[in-house]
Design an enzyme around this catalytic site. Structure first.
Site, PDB file in Angstrom:
ATOM      1  N   HIS A 133       0.872  -1.177   0.000  1.00 11.82           N
ATOM      2  CA  HIS A 133       0.000   0.000   0.000  1.00 11.82           C
ATOM      3  C   HIS A 133       0.911   1.229   0.000  1.00 11.82           C
ATOM      4  CE1 HIS A 133      -2.654   3.033   1.845  1.00 11.82           C
ATOM      5  NE2 HIS A 133      -3.656   2.294   1.422  1.00 11.82           N
ATOM      6  N   ASP A 210       3.263  -4.123   8.268  1.00 11.22           N
ATOM      7  CA  ASP A 210       2.018  -3.370   8.118  1.00 11.22           C
ATOM      8  C   ASP A 210       0.890  -4.384   8.272  1.00 11.22           C
ATOM      9  OD1 ASP A 210      -0.284  -2.279   7.116  1.00 11.22           O
ATOM     10  OD2 ASP A 210       0.603  -1.497   5.280  1.00 11.22           O
ATOM     11  N   GLN A 213      -4.326  -5.027   7.270  1.00  6.67           N
ATOM     12  CA  GLN A 213      -5.328  -5.992   6.784  1.00  6.67           C
ATOM     13  C   GLN A 213      -5.231  -7.333   7.513  1.00  6.67           C
ATOM     14  OE1 GLN A 213      -7.707  -5.195   4.753  1.00  6.67           O
ATOM     15  NE2 GLN A 213      -6.981  -3.289   3.852  1.00  6.67           N
ATOM     16  N   LYS A 236     -10.230  -0.660  10.821  1.00  6.64           N
ATOM     17  CA  LYS A 236     -10.411  -1.917  10.059  1.00  6.64           C
ATOM     18  C   LYS A 236     -10.734  -3.076  11.006  1.00  6.64           C
ATOM     19  CE  LYS A 236      -7.180  -0.515   6.420  1.00  6.64           C
ATOM     20  NZ  LYS A 236      -7.992   0.064   5.368  1.00  6.64           N
ATOM     21  N   CYS A 374      -4.600   2.372  -3.786  1.00  9.30           N
ATOM     22  CA  CYS A 374      -3.347   2.927  -3.243  1.00  9.30           C
ATOM     23  C   CYS A 374      -2.205   1.918  -3.380  1.00  9.30           C
ATOM     24  CB  CYS A 374      -3.490   3.355  -1.782  1.00  9.30           C
ATOM     25  SG  CYS A 374      -4.759   4.588  -1.526  1.00  9.30           S
TER      26      CYS A 374
END
Ligand code: C6P
Length: 416
Positions: A133, A210, A213, A236, A374
């Site tokens: 991303h 990261d 998700q 999220k 993105c």
């Protein structure tokens, strides 16, 4: 709920869970009921999270870590309790390793400026992947450009999985850091974090994950992964926007200069110098997003109550069902075929622009995302300007899958 008596998937009543999300009880005057399939962008909020935020503002609104009167002590306790919840949620060794930020992007930018840049020399190397991303790509790229360091990229195989052979060739004694997403937000690829982290550590590189998700995909264990930093956003995870977490190993957070400067992060200030507070306060200058932190705490309780593994089992079943139906469809291409896929699917409808697909579905109450997500380097790899993305949440059902498939058939036939 105790760990041992979590409900199994069969026991999860999705209808009942969905009824806890007020957005789904709206009956739109015009248009169809909402079929929300954009959970990778942000999840909907259950009533318990909304109530936790409202209760803070209406019941004990105060700043934290400062006042000694009753709303302030209650607010401070709720705020710091969330830190403990986050610690246990990701299995950090210490609560000092949990820093609140405004989100994943903010956390990554802060690691770049406080950890990477001060020590980055000409010729040093930072490794990212082709699926990142922009939030986990541009900050590293800009730091390397500014300091004369080299940004390297792990390419993808045709399936969308990372090419581990190339990755191992990219590693050198100059590798300062590997920044990697746990799950691709555009392809759903799930990366092998243990393997990537241990390889980077072999050459002395640090690792930032990261996990934006990952949070509803699997139970996170930062000690087992052994990553140096990990970031995620509350929104999220059924929590509010504007709140996120930076996990860092205690010794690294200790050695780093403060992420920013201001009130609440000092021991002593004089004209000539400032001594900084102990962790975690050292890295949290200014008034934090208190309601966001409290909302995040309620979201973690909500997720723990359901069990991340149960959320994932449910959304995986929907993903498999959707993939099966999509693969039967003429005129639809599914991107990527990774070894392990999170609960999202990127696709294209032949000869129809992704934005036309999403607008067409949107008019029918079906929310999907279209565009580059993105992830423009990934779109270059796929040789498209964008895709349509369907991403599942705990409140979705097979009927939702059927609705989106019907919509895709309609859009395909309409534009044919
Ligand atoms: N992805 C999506 O629709 P923030 O905006 O800071 O909460 O999260 C940024 C981010 C970082 N990494 C990954 C893997 C992400 O998926 C995201 C956010 C959303 O895919 C918005 S673009």
């Amino acid at each position: 709920m105790k760990y041992g008596c979590r409900p199994t998937l069969d026991m999860l009543d999705v209808k009942k869970i969905k009824s806890q999300f007020p957005i789904f009880s709206q009956k739109p005057e015009k248009g169809a009921e909402l079929v929300y399939l954009d959970n990778a962008a942000t999840t909907q909020k259950p009533q318990v999270v909304i109530d936790a935020i409202t209760n803070y503002y209406s019941g004990y609104n105060s700043n934290v870590g400062r006042g000694t009167y009753w709303p302030a002590t209650q607010a401070t306790q709720a705020f710091e309790t969330t830190r403990n919840k986050v610690q246990h949620f990701i299995n950090a060794k210490s609560r000092k390793e949990i820093i609140f930020t405004s989100g994943t992007t903010d956390a990554i930018n802060k690691v770049v400026s406080a950890f990477l840049i001060p020590d980055l020399q000409v010729g040093d190397e930072v490794i990212v992947t082709e699926m990142e991303h922009h939030g986990n790509f541009i900050p590293w790229q800009q730091a390397c450009l500014r300091k004369g360091a080299t940004l390297k990229m792990i390419p993808l195989r045709e399936s969308g999985d990372l090419d581990h052979d190339v990755f191992e060739d990219l590693l050198t004694s100059k590798t300062k850091l590997l920044a990697i997403t746990a799950v691709s937000n555009a392809l759903g690829v799930v990366n092998d974090l243990h393997r990537l982290t241990s390889k980077a550590h072999e050459v002395g590189g640090k690792v930032l994950i990261d996990a934006a998700q990952l949070v509803t995909h699997e139970k996170i264990d930062v000690q087992a992964i052994d990553c140096d930093f990990l970031t995620f956003s509350g929104h999220k995870l059924f929590g509010p926007t504007g709140i996120g977490v930076l996990y860092g190993k205690e010794e690294l957070l200790e050695a780093m200069p403060p992420l920013s400067f201001g009130g609440g992060m000092v021991k002593k200030v004089t004209l000539d110098e400032t001594t900084f507070a102990d962790l975690p306060n050292k890295h949290e200058a200014g008034t934090s997003n208190i309601s966001g932190v409290i909302g995040l705490g309620a979201a973690i309780d909500f997720v723990n109550g359901l069990g991340v593994e149960n959320i994932h089992a449910h959304t995986r079943e929907l993903t498999e069902y959707a993939l099966e139906r999509l693969r039967e469809m003429d005129g639809v291409t599914v991107f990527g075929n990774p070894k392990e896929r999170a609960s999202l699917i990127s696709l294209a409808v032949r000869n129809v622009h992704p934005h036309d697909v999403s607008s067409f579905l949107g008019e029918r109450g079906i929310a999907i995302r279209a565009g580059h997500h993105c992830t423009q380097p990934l779109m270059d790899f796929l040789k498209v300007s964008g895709t349509c993305r369907i991403s599942f949440g705990i409140y979705n059902t097979k009927q939702d899958v059927d609705r989106v498939i019907e919509g895709l058939v309609e859009v395909r036939d309409f534009f044919a």
